[in-house]
Structure formats: C-alpha cells, structure tokens
Design a protein around this motif. Sequence first.
Motif, mmCIF file in Angstrom:
data_model
loop_
_atom_site.group_PDB
_atom_site.id
_atom_site.type_symbol
_atom_site.label_atom_id
_atom_site.label_comp_id
_atom_site.label_asym_id
_atom_site.label_seq_id
_atom_site.Cartn_x
_atom_site.Cartn_y
_atom_site.Cartn_z
ATOM 1 N N SER A 1 0.826 -1.213 0.000
ATOM 2 C CA SER A 1 0.000 0.000 0.000
ATOM 3 C C SER A 1 0.856 1.256 0.000
ATOM 4 C CB SER A 1 -0.917 0.010 1.222
ATOM 5 O OG SER A 1 -1.864 -1.020 1.158
ATOM 6 N N SER B 1 -5.275 5.926 -0.719
ATOM 7 C CA SER B 1 -5.691 4.652 -0.131
ATOM 8 C C SER B 1 -5.778 3.573 -1.205
ATOM 9 C CB SER B 1 -7.054 4.820 0.560
ATOM 10 O OG SER B 1 -7.401 3.673 1.284
ATOM 11 N N LYS C 1 -6.145 0.276 -3.379
ATOM 12 C CA LYS C 1 -6.984 -0.915 -3.217
ATOM 13 C C LYS C 1 -6.094 -2.159 -3.178
ATOM 14 C CE LYS C 1 -9.089 0.354 -6.904
ATOM 15 N NZ LYS C 1 -9.932 0.375 -8.120
ATOM 16 N N ASN D 1 -6.697 -0.749 2.622
ATOM 17 C CA ASN D 1 -7.994 -0.648 1.948
ATOM 18 C C ASN D 1 -8.259 -1.982 1.241
ATOM 19 O OD1 ASN D 1 -10.313 0.133 0.617
ATOM 20 N ND2 ASN D 1 -9.253 1.404 -0.885
ATOM 21 N N GLN E 1 -9.880 -5.127 -0.485
ATOM 22 C CA GLN E 1 -10.993 -5.299 -1.412
ATOM 23 C C GLN E 1 -11.407 -6.752 -1.604
ATOM 24 O OE1 GLN E 1 -12.484 -2.451 -3.086
ATOM 25 N NE2 GLN E 1 -11.355 -1.557 -1.376
#
Length: 348
Positions: free
Chosen positions: A167, A178, A180, A211, A213
């Motif tokens: 990240s 942020s 994914k 973040n 997913q």
Amino acid sequence: MLTDLTIALDMMGGDYGPRSSIPAAIAAVLKHPNLNLILCGNQQVIESALTKASMLDHPRLKIKHCKEVVTNSCEPASALRNKKQSSMRVALDLVKSGEAQACVSSGNTGALFFMAHYVLKMLPGIKRPALISAVPTEKKQPVYLLDLGANVHCDPETLYQFGIMGSIVAGEALNIPSPKVCLLNIGSEEIKGHDGIKQAAKLMKSSSVINYQGYCEGSDMFSGKADVIVCEGFVGNVALKTCEGIAKLIMHKFSKALKKHFFYKALAFLLRPVIKKLYRRVNPDQYNGASLVGLRGIVVKSHGNATTKAFLAAIEEAAQEVQRKIPEKIQAVFAQVDTEKQPSGPHP
C-alpha cells in the motif's frame, strides 16, 4: 531527481553483466544531471568499457574495484559466507555505510536476498522483506504485485505485512491516498483458498491502514481491480514471469504476422504510431526493477537477463524510491500499527 543522489551498482551480476550495466550507467548519468553512480566490479573491465565510450573521466561515475563475482549458480548461503569482496556485497555495504542511498543488482536473487537481509537488517516490526514490482493493466496505471520470490511460503501475518508495505509503495508511486489491496487466490469467494489465505484476509479486513478489497483471481490481475495484489513468493514469481512471457509472445506473433504479406507490411507502416504505443505499454523492460522492501535501505533487483534499457529502468526505480523515502514511510506506518496493538489503558 534528488540533488547529490548516489546509487551503488552491481556491475557484474546477471546474464550479461557489464555488457548491459555499463551502457545503462552511462545513459543514466547523461539523462539525470544530479545522479552519481558507484560502479562495483572488476576495475579493468569497467575502465576498458568506459574508455571506449569516452566516459572514463566522467565526474559522476566512480569505480569501486571488487575481486569477486556472485554467479547465478552460487548458493545463497555460500555467497553470504564466501563472497564478501563481490560486487554485490560491496554495493550493499556502500548502502549500509551511507556512501550510497540505494543499490541495484541483476545478480543471483537468492544471494541478493540473503546478503541484503544480513547487511541492511529489517525495519522494526517487519518479519520478512518482500520483492515488489509493477505490472501493466487495462488502465493507465499499473498494479503492484508482491511477493515476487523472496519468500516461497508465507504465514498470514507476513502476507498482512506485505499488504501494508504494498500500500505504501503503490500509494507513493501512483499518488493515491488509499490504494486498493487484494489477495491473489483461486477464486473470489470467501470460502476459496487454504487456511493461511483466509487468516490473512481476516487480518487485512480488520486493518485500519489497508484498503482491503477481497480476493482476486489470476484473470483479474490486469483488470485494474486492485492497485496492490498480495501473494506468496512462489505464486508471485510464476505469475510475473508468465505475464512477461505472454507479452513477448503476443508482440512476437504480431510482428511475425505483419511481415507475411505486402498488404500487412503497408498496414503496419500506417499503424506504426499505434504499434509503438502498444509496445511501450506491454514491454517488460519498462517495468524492470523489483524492490526489496522492508529493509533499512533501498535495494532494487533487476532481471537477470536485463537489457541496457531494462537496467536503466531499475536505476531510475531506485532513484525514485530514494526520493519517495520508502523505508522511512514504511517504518512510520508500522510504528502506528504497533501503537494500535498496544492496550489503551490499565487492565483490572
């Protein structure tokens, strides 16, 4: 590019050694006026090549003579013990001493991993370093994939940490707050995958700094669904090399087909700008340079068969990581995560 930026290069590693690293070093200093390079390797070989290029006296190219070379067949543990005067080890030592701000090598991946881990040490709180690199997607921006082979097997906590580091790298490179993050799995459903993947998913889902997913499959890698894809090193290495092989196969078949008929040749001439643009998008050379993140220093691993253009891309990747202060930002985020794990008050 930073002022007075210095990078140490392992000139002797990889399949081509000085044949690709020396022209790349020359191209780098000519392109970037604030870049200084320390060329680690056989002084006689390097001087001879620089003399032929009329670059021997260039003020931003410094030669550091090294007696030994870490070959591709050298066992990592043996290289760590017995190759202390090698171009790879000397380049890493220069980063540790502060004489260089980053190291680039296209040499033996296992040996580089062992040496970098031993010489530079891990950042506080990080269990294992990871190799991370960008791969192209359907969208304009790439996706960052890790781990690419530094760790064959990973426990859930290690995969979770890879998600954090990925990240940070992607956020800085893509300038997004942020990114994914997805876990590479055999299916997108939550019931898919082994227990380790499921536990890693739980850790990521509950994290305030990721973040997350969910899962993504191999077919999602190029869709742009994720900015970061996390996996074990064995899986990541196979996936990356498969992607590169497919890109080369498509361009080879396309080029061969265009040469078969006069009409196709004429069409290729008209479509030349489009073809060049497409080639730039999928050419693996521009994505060369997997970073070994999690260490107290910047180390970029170039492909073993890197061309001059590819090795230049790895040098530029190292320079960008210095500029973005990647190790410092990783350390800051892990300090935050460690603080969040601490008890908020006294227990009864």
